[in-house]
Design a protein around this motif. Structure first.
Motif, short mmCIF file in Angstrom:
data_model
loop_
_atom_site.label_atom_id
_atom_site.label_comp_id
_atom_site.label_asym_id
_atom_site.label_seq_id
_atom_site.Cartn_x
_atom_site.Cartn_y
_atom_site.Cartn_z
N GLY A 24 -15.39 2.55 2.37
CA GLY A 24 -15.75 2.93 3.73
C GLY A 24 -14.95 2.17 4.76
N MET A 25 -14.76 0.87 4.52
CA MET A 25 -13.95 0.09 5.45
C MET A 25 -12.51 0.58 5.46
SD MET A 25 -13.15 -4.04 5.56
CE MET A 25 -14.82 -4.50 5.95
N ALA A 26 -11.98 0.92 4.30
CA ALA A 26 -10.61 1.42 4.23
C ALA A 26 -10.46 2.71 5.03
CB ALA A 26 -10.21 1.64 2.77
N ALA A 27 -11.46 3.60 4.93
CA ALA A 27 -11.42 4.85 5.69
C ALA A 27 -11.42 4.58 7.19
CB ALA A 27 -12.60 5.74 5.30
N ALA A 28 -12.28 3.66 7.62
CA ALA A 28 -12.36 3.33 9.04
C ALA A 28 -11.04 2.72 9.54
CB ALA A 28 -13.51 2.36 9.29
N VAL A 29 -10.47 1.83 8.74
CA VAL A 29 -9.20 1.20 9.12
C VAL A 29 -8.09 2.24 9.18
CG1 VAL A 29 -7.41 -0.41 8.33
CG2 VAL A 29 -9.81 -1.10 8.32
N ALA A 30 -8.06 3.15 8.20
CA ALA A 30 -7.02 4.19 8.19
C ALA A 30 -7.10 5.06 9.43
CB ALA A 30 -7.16 5.04 6.93
N LEU A 31 -8.31 5.45 9.82
CA LEU A 31 -8.46 6.27 11.02
C LEU A 31 -8.06 5.50 12.28
CD1 LEU A 31 -11.79 8.23 10.37
CD2 LEU A 31 -9.44 9.07 10.23
N GLY A 36 -4.04 4.36 16.72
CA GLY A 36 -2.99 3.57 17.35
C GLY A 36 -1.66 4.29 17.35
N ALA A 37 -1.33 4.93 16.23
CA ALA A 37 -0.07 5.67 16.13
C ALA A 37 -0.05 6.84 17.11
CB ALA A 37 0.12 6.17 14.70
N MET A 144 -8.10 13.38 18.77
CA MET A 144 -8.70 12.07 18.95
C MET A 144 -10.12 12.16 19.50
SD MET A 144 -6.60 9.80 17.81
CE MET A 144 -6.32 11.01 16.52
N GLY A 145 -10.35 13.14 20.38
CA GLY A 145 -11.71 13.35 20.85
C GLY A 145 -12.63 13.78 19.72
N GLY A 146 -12.10 14.62 18.83
CA GLY A 146 -12.88 15.04 17.67
C GLY A 146 -13.21 13.87 16.77
N GLN A 147 -12.25 12.98 16.55
CA GLN A 147 -12.50 11.80 15.73
C GLN A 147 -13.54 10.90 16.38
OE1 GLN A 147 -9.02 9.73 14.04
NE2 GLN A 147 -10.02 7.80 14.55
N SER A 148 -13.42 10.73 17.68
CA SER A 148 -14.39 9.90 18.40
C SER A 148 -15.79 10.47 18.30
CB SER A 148 -13.99 9.78 19.88
OG SER A 148 -12.73 9.17 20.02
N GLY A 149 -15.92 11.79 18.49
CA GLY A 149 -17.22 12.42 18.41
C GLY A 149 -17.82 12.33 17.03
N LEU A 150 -16.99 12.50 16.01
CA LEU A 150 -17.45 12.42 14.63
C LEU A 150 -18.00 11.03 14.32
CD1 LEU A 150 -17.64 13.11 11.59
CD2 LEU A 150 -15.19 12.58 11.44
N VAL A 151 -17.21 10.01 14.62
CA VAL A 151 -17.62 8.64 14.27
C VAL A 151 -18.85 8.23 15.08
CG1 VAL A 151 -16.89 6.23 14.27
CG2 VAL A 151 -15.31 8.01 13.55
N ARG A 152 -18.89 8.67 16.33
CA ARG A 152 -20.05 8.37 17.17
C ARG A 152 -21.32 8.99 16.58
NH1 ARG A 152 -21.83 5.29 21.67
NH2 ARG A 152 -23.57 6.39 22.61
N ALA A 153 -21.19 10.20 16.04
CA ALA A 153 -22.36 10.92 15.53
C ALA A 153 -22.85 10.40 14.20
CB ALA A 153 -22.03 12.41 15.42
N GLY A 155 -21.59 7.41 12.50
CA GLY A 155 -21.43 5.99 12.24
C GLY A 155 -22.57 5.17 12.79
N PRO A 156 -22.64 3.89 12.44
CA PRO A 156 -23.68 3.01 12.97
C PRO A 156 -23.47 2.77 14.46
CG PRO A 156 -22.08 1.75 11.70
CD PRO A 156 -21.75 3.20 11.49
N PRO A 157 -24.51 2.35 15.18
CA PRO A 157 -24.39 2.10 16.62
C PRO A 157 -23.27 1.12 16.94
CG PRO A 157 -26.69 2.05 15.94
CD PRO A 157 -25.88 2.11 14.68
N GLY A 158 -22.48 1.45 17.96
CA GLY A 158 -21.41 0.57 18.40
C GLY A 158 -20.14 0.68 17.61
N PHE A 159 -20.13 1.56 16.59
CA PHE A 159 -18.96 1.67 15.72
C PHE A 159 -17.99 2.69 16.27
CE2 PHE A 159 -16.97 3.42 11.77
CZ PHE A 159 -16.29 2.26 11.42
N SER A 160 -16.69 2.39 16.24
CA SER A 160 -15.68 3.31 16.74
C SER A 160 -14.36 3.06 16.05
CB SER A 160 -15.50 3.15 18.26
OG SER A 160 -14.46 3.98 18.73
N THR A 161 -13.57 4.12 15.92
CA THR A 161 -12.20 3.98 15.41
C THR A 161 -11.19 4.41 16.45
OG1 THR A 161 -12.26 6.24 14.49
CG2 THR A 161 -12.96 4.45 13.04
N THR A 162 -11.63 4.61 17.69
CA THR A 162 -10.72 5.05 18.75
C THR A 162 -10.76 4.11 19.95
OG1 THR A 162 -12.47 6.60 19.44
CG2 THR A 162 -10.65 7.50 18.11
#
Length: 242
Positions: A24-31, A36-37, A144-153, A155-162
């Motif tokens: 799970g951490m690897a997936a979050a780091v990859a996203l 960043g890219a 990127m908005g889609g990724q943000s919405g997905l992780v927000r929905a 993921g745990p509170p306060g978690f983000s990859t964007t």
């Protein structure tokens, strides 16, 4: 950031396994590397704006308005519109039963958007301009908005990859209050820097292939999400922040 106690009041509840947590951490780091890219690509080659950091874009919009820079204002507005559409779409997709399946659908939408962007980008020789540049900016921001919405929905509170200002703030507050450093927070912040550096290098030295990095990383996360490697023992796609 969410914190998990070292003691579990429910003995029958299985704690996340080491491999699942690492996956799970690897997936979050990859996203986050993909984020960043994509931000580096958009800032350097798609109008000097960001595709995931809307607070920065709001500042750019204000400055461009004050300086009567119509081009920058237009590009910022396009990026923000794309991001909003992506976040709304992702939030709609993950709404309802079978959250893991819905999360994979949202990832698939992001992957299709990035794949289409890469195809058009490559057709332009890595140097899009005019209407093509604006279109690619909108698609990148939608992804990127889609990724943000997905992780927000999901993921745990306060978690983000964007957007990681909150992650940095939480890390600093934890250090000041308890002297602890969250490994996941550090990993995400480092991943953003690495992704931006890699994206910038690709734009400068291999422009045609630049979108391959975020596209490939999202594809890998989607592939991993169909296995147990990207989920913890409770079926969540993301680890709790440490």
């Amino acid at each position: 950031m969410a914190d998990e106690s070292d003691t579990d009041p429910a003995p029958k509840r299985r704690r996340p396994g080491r491999a699942a947590g690492s996956g799970g951490m690897a997936a979050a780091v990859a996203l986050t590397v993909a984020t960043g890219a994509m931000d580096a690509i958009s800032f350097l080659a798609l109008g000097g704006v960001f595709t995931s950091v809307m607070t920065a874009n709001l500042s750019l919009l204000g400055m461009s308005t004050a300086s009567l820079d119509a081009t920058r204002a237009r590009d910022t507005a396009v990026a923000m519109a794309g991001y909003i559409v992506g976040a709304l779409l992702s939030g709609r997709i993950v709404r309802g039963p079978r959250p893991a399946w819905r999360a994979r659908c949202a990832l698939m939408v992001e992957l299709l958007a990035l794949g289409g962007l890469w195809a058009v980008w490559a057709a332009a020789g890595g140097h899009p301009s005019g209407g093509r540049q604006l279109g690619l900016l909108a698609v990148a921001a939608l992804a990127m908005g889609g990724q943000s919405g997905l992780v927000r929905a999901v993921g745990p509170p306060g978690f983000s990859t964007t957007y990681l200002t909150g992650v940095l703030t939480g890390l600093l507050v934890d250090v000041a209050r308890s002297g602890t450093v969250g490994r996941l927070s550090m990993a995400l912040l480092g991943a953003l820097v690495v992704g931006a550096a890699a994206g910038g290098l690709l734009v400068a030295h291999a422009a045609r292939a630049a979108p391959a990095l975020p596209t490939g990383l999202v594809a890998l996360v989607l592939l991993a999400s169909v296995t147990s490697l990207a989920r913890d023992a409770q079926g969540r796609l993301w680890p709790h922040a440490e």
